[in-house]
Scaffold this motif. Structure first.
Motif, PDB file in Angstrom:
ATOM      1  N   SER A  88      21.653 -54.009  17.941  1.00  0.00           N
ATOM      2  CA  SER A  88      22.121 -53.854  16.567  1.00  0.00           C
ATOM      3  C   SER A  88      22.448 -55.226  16.015  1.00  0.00           C
ATOM      4  O   SER A  88      23.145 -56.013  16.655  1.00  0.00           O
ATOM      5  CB  SER A  88      23.370 -52.957  16.527  1.00  0.00           C
ATOM      6  OG  SER A  88      23.902 -52.892  15.224  1.00  0.00           O
TER       7      SER A  88
ATOM      8  N   GLN B  20      22.934 -57.608  12.066  1.00  0.00           N
ATOM      9  CA  GLN B  20      23.058 -57.585  10.618  1.00  0.00           C
ATOM     10  C   GLN B  20      22.266 -58.739  10.014  1.00  0.00           C
ATOM     11  O   GLN B  20      22.303 -59.863  10.520  1.00  0.00           O
ATOM     12  CB  GLN B  20      24.526 -57.701  10.187  1.00  0.00           C
ATOM     13  CG  GLN B  20      25.328 -56.432  10.407  1.00  0.00           C
ATOM     14  CD  GLN B  20      26.669 -56.472   9.678  1.00  0.00           C
ATOM     15  OE1 GLN B  20      26.957 -57.386   8.930  1.00  0.00           O
ATOM     16  NE2 GLN B  20      27.483 -55.440   9.897  1.00  0.00           N
TER      17      GLN B  20
ATOM     18  N   ILE C 203      22.209 -53.537   8.150  1.00  0.00           N
ATOM     19  CA  ILE C 203      22.226 -53.311   9.595  1.00  0.00           C
ATOM     20  C   ILE C 203      20.846 -52.897  10.068  1.00  0.00           C
ATOM     21  O   ILE C 203      20.189 -52.062   9.445  1.00  0.00           O
ATOM     22  CB  ILE C 203      23.267 -52.233   9.953  1.00  0.00           C
ATOM     23  CG1 ILE C 203      24.672 -52.712   9.577  1.00  0.00           C
ATOM     24  CG2 ILE C 203      23.204 -51.866  11.442  1.00  0.00           C
ATOM     25  CD1 ILE C 203      25.734 -51.632   9.638  1.00  0.00           C
TER      26      ILE C 203
ATOM     27  N   GLU D 183      26.280 -48.080  10.886  1.00  0.00           N
ATOM     28  CA  GLU D 183      25.548 -48.350  12.125  1.00  0.00           C
ATOM     29  C   GLU D 183      25.250 -47.046  12.853  1.00  0.00           C
ATOM     30  O   GLU D 183      24.137 -46.835  13.365  1.00  0.00           O
ATOM     31  CB  GLU D 183      26.367 -49.284  13.015  1.00  0.00           C
ATOM     32  CG  GLU D 183      25.632 -49.721  14.284  1.00  0.00           C
ATOM     33  CD  GLU D 183      26.499 -50.598  15.166  1.00  0.00           C
ATOM     34  OE1 GLU D 183      26.025 -51.673  15.569  1.00  0.00           O
ATOM     35  OE2 GLU D 183      27.645 -50.193  15.459  1.00  0.00           O
TER      36      GLU D 183
END
Length: 324
Positions: free
Chosen positions: A38, A40, A46, A75
């Protein structure tokens, strides 16, 4: 040719809000954490990448929607969408702390019910089931049109206090506000102790009048109990009232420790010997020196296994987690 019937495989993934408890939950479930990244972009968007196949699998996503709440919520929603588009068989969200759960009713004109909005978003994204700990109000389960397992941490807290010898008539469990009476009574039943309630003539924080105690705390060891510890002001004020009421020792317990807005300083100045919490939230703020933690990972890991094996979760709601 014989037909092949695939059996869904179980996979557990952790997002970024609380990787510590996710690792413990996976260990309790005797499973490795799945591979997911994950990140950004510079503008805050995201991006999720699941780094292994989830086709036909039963997926469990671990994510507390704690600070920063909106980043962690988005998320989670994006991860759900990724699993859905990758042909997962089912998606269960394991949410040790459910942010927005306090906004569960219209308390003043033109207020939203944001807990319902979040539940709608999760269901619409493709979630099949939610597992959480100590919802602020149990009726939030009714906001979902899917199964919701709201596990209780009070048996874990009771075990801690029983081991410390905090039981019987020498102990009193105190609700620092009217809305927590049921929670206080539940812990008191485990400890075979009486309860007390702190009430206020004026509940507005900005103009709160001095509270008074309904019940007897004189000469007793008091345990303050709440579900969410946020700014620490409720516990700090309650501990002073209980101390003036004659309590000999003061403890505090909460399911979720957020510690926002300088809560550590407020609580360290309060006459509280120990603040007991679960590890449902990974704190970004400073934690007071008198805080201690017990893990809820085995409870959640056991729940995951029982769901996957189609066994009842009812044994998890009692002090002894006996196998059925």
């Amino acid at each position: 040719m014989a037909q092949y019937k695939a059996t869904p495989q179980m996979k557990v993934f952790s997002l970024t809000s609380n990787t510590d408890i996710a690792e413990k939950i996976a260990k309790a479930a005797n499973l490795p954490l799945g591979k997911v990244s994950s990140r950004q972009f510079s503008d805050g968007e995201i991006m999720i990448n699941i780094e292994e196949s989830v086709r036909g699998d039963d997926i469990y996503i671990i994510q507390s929607t704690s600070y920063p709440v909106n980043d962690h919520l988005w998320e989670l929603l994006i991860m759900i969408d990724a699993c859905k588009r990758a042909s997962a068989n089912s998606i269960t969200v394991v949410m040790p702390y459910f942010g927005y759960s306090r906004q569960d009713r219209v308390a003043a004109s033109r207020e939203p019910i944001t807990a319902k909005l979040v539940s709608n978003m999760l269901v619409k994204a493709g979630v099949n089931r939610v597992v959480t700990l100590d919802l602020h109000a149990v009726q939030v389960q009714g906001f979902f049109n899917i199964p919701v397992d709201n596990l209780f941490t009070i048996p874990l807290f009771a075990e801690h206090y029983i081991n410390k010898g905090l039981t019987g008539e020498d102990v009193v469990v105190v609700s620092p506000k009217n809305s927590g009476i049921k929670r206080a009574r539940s812990l008191a039943e485990y400890l075979d102790a009486p309860i007390a309630i702190i009430d206020y003539a004026q509940e507005d924080d900005s103009q709160r009048e001095e509270g008074y105690i309904i019940g007897d705390v004189t000469g007793k060891k008091a345990i303050l109990i709440d579900d969410i510890l946020n700014t620490g002001k409720t516990f700090a004020e309650a501990s002073k009232i209980v101390e003036r009421g004659g309590a000999t020792e003061i403890y505090a317990v909460a399911s979720h420790g957020l510690f926002a807005g300088g809560a550590a300083d407020i609580l360290e100045a309060a006459p509280i010997q120990e603040i007991l919490l679960t590890d449902s939230v990974s704190n970004k703020e400073r934690v007071p020196n008198n805080a201690s933690y017990i893990t809820a990972s085995e409870l959640l890991g056991n729940a995951i296994c029982r769901i996957q094996e189609r066994r009842p979760l009812s044994p998890l709601f009692t002090y002894h987690h006996d196998e059925d």
